[in-house]
Motif scaffolding. Structure first.
Motif: not given
Length: 255
Positions: A58, A61, A236-237, A239-240, A244
């Motif tokens: 995260a 990003q 991955r999930n 971190s998304q 958000e």
């Protein structure tokens, strides 16, 4: 090792003062027996790893996320007779979380994620109570082990020291995993009462009556490769979600 700016334990005041963190992540595990082959701190190793890796993804990003030191004790009221399974009552968890959230509210940090790594913990009702008390901090929780579909990676069912947990530990801390030949089978008894067995009614499991080796689920097919693949999907999930959440206006969450 260079300090990671998204891990509070490694971070200095100089960095924190300038970071303007948007999301705080609190890993919460447990200290309990995990069959004959996994260490007592399995839940803590796993939740700390997942929190750190998801926060790294995260952060890369652009999300201003920071991970707190984890809480190592969880709700183990069904395991009070298993030596050194340390129980923290839900009422105690409420007190700890209240103090943490109070700090965040006072300091203007707007969002908290309790990243849970232990099946006996359930923070939803606790967060309902605290959300009413601290409306300026958005409170959420997740179970990291449910952040990806386990059936895509593992064939054996279970929920404690099973194929999933053993595979994950073989990836993140292989030196702490005893040879699988030493593991118990993880055979577990089911409730005699149909509704409890089917899961639409609930009662606490008394662990020493359910499992002879403290495991629930056969770990025999576990591999480090399976653990790595599952953790990649999970982090991955998560971190998304963190990306958000960091970007979200909590006053405008619904569409």
């Amino acid at each position: 090792m260079s300090p990671r700016p998204y891990i509070l334990a490694e971070t200095t005041w100089k960095t924190v003062r300038e970071a303007n963190y948007e999301v705080v992540v609190l890993p919460w595990g447990a200290t309990e027996a995990h069959n004959y082959h996994l260490p007592y701190a399995t839940d803590n190793f796993q939740s700390d790893y997942v929190a750190a890796e998801a926060a790294r993804l995260a952060w890369e990003q652009g999300a201003k996320v920071v991970v707190l030191p984890g809480i190592p004790f969880g709700v183990n009221t069904g395991q009070l007779d298993i030596t050194l399974d340390i129980n923290l009552n839900p009422s105690t968890q409420l007190l700890i979380l209240r103090d943490v959230v109070q700090v965040l509210a006072r300091q203007g940090i707007p969002k908290l994620v309790v990243l849970n790594g232990h099946g006996g913990n359930d923070f939803r009702q606790i967060l309902r109570e605290l959300q009413a008390e601290f409306p300026t901090v958005f409170l959420s929780t997740l179970n990291w082990f449910r952040a990806a579909d386990r059936t895509a990676f593992f064939s054996a069912p279970g929920d404690h020291a099973d194929e999933l947990e053993t595979s994950v530990m073989l990836h993140i801390a292989p030196d702490l995993v005893s040879p699988l030949a030493e593991a118990g089978s993880g055979a577990a008894k089911q409730f005699r009462i149909q509704a409890l067995r089917q899961g639409w009614a609930w009662a606490q499991r008394e662990w020493s009556q359910v499992s002879a080796d403290t495991g629930v689920g056969d770990p025999a097919a576990a591999t480090a490769e399976k653990g790595a693949a599952f953790l990649a999907a999970v982090t991955r999930n998560i971190s998304q979600f963190l990306v958000e959440l960091a970007a979200a206006d909590v006053r405008d969450l619904y569409e």
